[in-house]
Design a protein around this motif. Structure first.
Motif, PDB file in Angstrom:
ATOM      1  N   MET A  25       0.829  -1.209   0.000  1.00 27.99           N
ATOM      2  CA  MET A  25       0.000   0.000   0.000  1.00 27.99           C
ATOM      3  C   MET A  25       0.866   1.262   0.000  1.00 27.99           C
ATOM      4  O   MET A  25       0.554   2.241  -0.668  1.00 27.99           O
ATOM      5  N   HIS A  26       1.963   1.225   0.752  1.00 28.97           N
ATOM      6  CA  HIS A  26       2.855   2.383   0.801  1.00 28.97           C
ATOM      7  C   HIS A  26       3.435   2.670  -0.580  1.00 28.97           C
ATOM      8  O   HIS A  26       3.450   3.809  -1.043  1.00 28.97           O
ATOM      9  N   ALA A  27       3.913   1.627  -1.255  1.00 33.10           N
ATOM     10  CA  ALA A  27       4.503   1.808  -2.588  1.00 33.10           C
ATOM     11  C   ALA A  27       3.470   2.342  -3.577  1.00 33.10           C
ATOM     12  O   ALA A  27       3.774   3.225  -4.384  1.00 33.10           O
ATOM     13  N   ARG A  28       2.254   1.816  -3.515  1.00 35.61           N
ATOM     14  CA  ARG A  28       1.205   2.287  -4.427  1.00 35.61           C
ATOM     15  C   ARG A  28       0.940   3.776  -4.220  1.00 35.61           C
ATOM     16  O   ARG A  28       0.823   4.540  -5.174  1.00 35.61           O
ATOM     17  N   LEU A  29       0.865   4.171  -2.973  1.00 37.55           N
ATOM     18  CA  LEU A  29       0.553   5.565  -2.676  1.00 37.55           C
ATOM     19  C   LEU A  29       1.748   6.481  -2.943  1.00 37.55           C
ATOM     20  O   LEU A  29       1.600   7.564  -3.500  1.00 37.55           O
ATOM     21  N   ALA A  30       2.939   6.022  -2.568  1.00 38.77           N
ATOM     22  CA  ALA A  30       4.138   6.835  -2.775  1.00 38.77           C
ATOM     23  C   ALA A  30       4.385   7.103  -4.255  1.00 38.77           C
ATOM     24  O   ALA A  30       4.907   8.152  -4.621  1.00 38.77           O
ATOM     25  N   ASN A  31       3.977   6.187  -5.101  1.00 32.66           N
ATOM     26  CA  ASN A  31       4.183   6.339  -6.541  1.00 32.66           C
ATOM     27  C   ASN A  31       2.933   6.814  -7.279  1.00 32.66           C
ATOM     28  O   ASN A  31       2.873   6.760  -8.504  1.00 32.66           O
ATOM     29  N   SER A  32       1.964   7.295  -6.538  1.00 34.72           N
ATOM     30  CA  SER A  32       0.674   7.622  -7.152  1.00 34.72           C
ATOM     31  C   SER A  32       0.576   9.026  -7.743  1.00 34.72           C
ATOM     32  O   SER A  32      -0.267   9.274  -8.586  1.00 34.72           O
ATOM     33  N   LEU A  33       1.396   9.941  -7.320  1.00 36.18           N
ATOM     34  CA  LEU A  33       1.202  11.323  -7.741  1.00 36.18           C
ATOM     35  C   LEU A  33       1.976  11.682  -9.005  1.00 36.18           C
ATOM     36  O   LEU A  33       1.466  12.336  -9.897  1.00 36.18           O
ATOM     37  N   PHE A  34       3.206  11.231  -9.090  1.00 31.45           N
ATOM     38  CA  PHE A  34       4.063  11.551 -10.225  1.00 31.45           C
ATOM     39  C   PHE A  34       4.518  10.270 -10.899  1.00 31.45           C
ATOM     40  O   PHE A  34       4.862   9.313 -10.224  1.00 31.45           O
ATOM     41  N   SER A  35       4.551  10.266 -12.200  1.00 33.33           N
ATOM     42  CA  SER A  35       4.936   9.086 -12.956  1.00 33.33           C
ATOM     43  C   SER A  35       6.449   9.035 -13.137  1.00 33.33           C
ATOM     44  O   SER A  35       7.028   9.865 -13.851  1.00 33.33           O
ATOM     45  N   ALA A  36       7.077   8.046 -12.519  1.00 34.43           N
ATOM     46  CA  ALA A  36       8.523   7.879 -12.677  1.00 34.43           C
ATOM     47  C   ALA A  36       8.863   7.562 -14.132  1.00 34.43           C
ATOM     48  O   ALA A  36       9.868   8.033 -14.661  1.00 34.43           O
ATOM     49  N   THR A  37       8.013   6.796 -14.784  1.00 35.33           N
ATOM     50  CA  THR A  37       8.244   6.443 -16.186  1.00 35.33           C
ATOM     51  C   THR A  37       8.199   7.681 -17.064  1.00 35.33           C
ATOM     52  O   THR A  37       9.073   7.894 -17.914  1.00 35.33           O
ATOM     53  N   ARG A  38       7.182   8.520 -16.867  1.00 35.27           N
ATOM     54  CA  ARG A  38       7.077   9.740 -17.680  1.00 35.27           C
ATOM     55  C   ARG A  38       8.231  10.696 -17.379  1.00 35.27           C
ATOM     56  O   ARG A  38       8.755  11.345 -18.284  1.00 35.27           O
ATOM     57  N   ALA A  39       8.633  10.778 -16.123  1.00 36.76           N
ATOM     58  CA  ALA A  39       9.764  11.644 -15.774  1.00 36.76           C
ATOM     59  C   ALA A  39      11.046  11.129 -16.424  1.00 36.76           C
ATOM     60  O   ALA A  39      11.827  11.898 -16.992  1.00 36.76           O
ATOM     61  N   ARG A  40      11.247   9.819 -16.373  1.00 44.09           N
ATOM     62  CA  ARG A  40      12.428   9.224 -17.004  1.00 44.09           C
ATOM     63  C   ARG A  40      12.412   9.473 -18.510  1.00 44.09           C
ATOM     64  O   ARG A  40      13.431   9.832 -19.104  1.00 44.09           O
ATOM     65  N   ASP A  41      11.239   9.313 -19.128  1.00 50.05           N
ATOM     66  CA  ASP A  41      11.122   9.567 -20.568  1.00 50.05           C
ATOM     67  C   ASP A  41      11.447  11.023 -20.904  1.00 50.05           C
ATOM     68  O   ASP A  41      12.094  11.310 -21.916  1.00 50.05           O
ATOM     69  N   LEU A  42      10.990  11.939 -20.052  1.00 46.46           N
ATOM     70  CA  LEU A  42      11.261  13.361 -20.255  1.00 46.46           C
ATOM     71  C   LEU A  42      12.770  13.617 -20.249  1.00 46.46           C
ATOM     72  O   LEU A  42      13.314  14.248 -21.158  1.00 46.46           O
ATOM     73  N   PHE A  43      13.464  13.093 -19.238  1.00 50.60           N
ATOM     74  CA  PHE A  43      14.901  13.353 -19.135  1.00 50.60           C
ATOM     75  C   PHE A  43      15.702  12.592 -20.191  1.00 50.60           C
ATOM     76  O   PHE A  43      16.742  13.061 -20.638  1.00 50.60           O
ATOM     77  N   HIS A  44      15.196  11.447 -20.614  1.00 44.65           N
ATOM     78  CA  HIS A  44      15.835  10.733 -21.728  1.00 44.65           C
ATOM     79  C   HIS A  44      15.718  11.575 -23.001  1.00 44.65           C
ATOM     80  O   HIS A  44      16.694  11.743 -23.734  1.00 44.65           O
ATOM     81  N   ALA A  45      14.515  12.123 -23.263  1.00 42.54           N
ATOM     82  CA  ALA A  45      14.298  12.968 -24.445  1.00 42.54           C
ATOM     83  C   ALA A  45      15.156  14.228 -24.402  1.00 42.54           C
ATOM     84  O   ALA A  45      15.543  14.755 -25.442  1.00 42.54           O
ATOM     85  N   LEU A  46      15.459  14.689 -23.202  1.00 40.39           N
ATOM     86  CA  LEU A  46      16.277  15.892 -23.047  1.00 40.39           C
ATOM     87  C   LEU A  46      17.773  15.603 -23.112  1.00 40.39           C
ATOM     88  O   LEU A  46      18.593  16.508 -23.004  1.00 40.39           O
ATOM     89  N   GLY A  47      18.133  14.309 -23.283  1.00 47.39           N
ATOM     90  CA  GLY A  47      19.535  13.942 -23.444  1.00 47.39           C
ATOM     91  C   GLY A  47      20.336  13.900 -22.153  1.00 47.39           C
ATOM     92  O   GLY A  47      21.563  14.008 -22.177  1.00 47.39           O
ATOM     93  N   VAL A  48      19.665  13.727 -21.035  1.00 50.51           N
ATOM     94  CA  VAL A  48      20.358  13.643 -19.742  1.00 50.51           C
ATOM     95  C   VAL A  48      21.087  12.303 -19.657  1.00 50.51           C
ATOM     96  O   VAL A  48      20.538  11.264 -20.038  1.00 50.51           O
ATOM     97  N   ALA A  49      22.310  12.326 -19.163  1.00 47.47           N
ATOM     98  CA  ALA A  49      23.140  11.118 -19.104  1.00 47.47           C
ATOM     99  C   ALA A  49      22.542  10.031 -18.211  1.00 47.47           C
ATOM    100  O   ALA A  49      22.637   8.847 -18.527  1.00 47.47           O
TER     101      ALA A  49
END
Length: 196
Positions: free
Chosen positions: A120-144
């Motif tokens: 339950m903690h993991a579900r809630l802790a990861n519920s507000l912001f998408s780690a996958t979308r954030a990772r995709d954003l920084f990958h698209a921006l060329g971050v190492a």
């Protein structure tokens, strides 16, 4: 006549509001019946246990977060410009603070309460912001290191949200130019440091 789904949604929303305004301990079946002017035992009919109610709250917050995040379309469409990206994300974050304040507060209260419940903690802790979308954003921006940068970015967002409803800037009203500007400054600083 209200459907079962509508009644369940109404109870979950009332539970979120109770947690946000009176604290986690105030959320009882009886308090929900009273708050909604329902016959005694109604909340417990729809949610047999407190855990069932908490699970429904987690599901509600998670579903709303996914919808909001998808609708925000935060990925850059042109060359990476830290200020422009920061402004877009700040506007989205400001809307969350204005429209979902009680959900954000309830989420933080439950995250602490559910520390010993790994699932339950993991579900809630990861519920507000998408780690996958954030990772995709920084990958698209060329971050190492898009994974590490995404985790740092989410930590910044989490801190900014908490600060705005319970920290030093709780007095700063969302939905104002000053609110968006302050968020933009913090986010732009992060992006300038993260981008190659």
């Amino acid at each position: 006549m209200m459907s079962t789904t509508d009644r369940r949604t109404l109870i979950v929303e009332a539970a979120i509001d109770l947690i946000a305004t009176q604290g986690l301990r105030a959320m009882t079946h009886r308090a929900l019946d009273t708050a909604l002017a329902l016959p005694a035992g109604s909340a417990s009919y729809y949610f047999r246990s407190k855990r069932a109610l908490v699970e429904a709250i987690v599901d509600r917050i998670t579903a709303r977060s996914r919808t909001d995040f998808a609708a925000a379309q935060l990925a850059p469409t042109g060359p990476p410009e830290p200020e422009a990206i920061a402004r877009g994300i700040a506007a989205w974050l400001d809307r969350l603070l204005a429209e979902r304040r009680n959900q954000l507060i309830a989420r933080h209260a439950l995250i602490l309460d559910l520390l010993s419940d790994a699932d339950m903690h993991a579900r809630l802790a990861n519920s507000l912001f998408s780690a996958t979308r954030a990772r995709d954003l920084f990958h698209a921006l060329g971050v190492a290191d898009p994974d590490g940068t995404a985790a740092d970015f989410i930590a910044l967002l989490e801190g900014a949200v908490f600060d705005r409803f319970a920290g030093a800037r709780a007095h700063l009203a969302p939905g104002t130019e000053d609110s968006r500007r302050r968020l933009t400054v913090a986010l732009a600083t992060f992006f300038r440091g993260a981008l190659p």
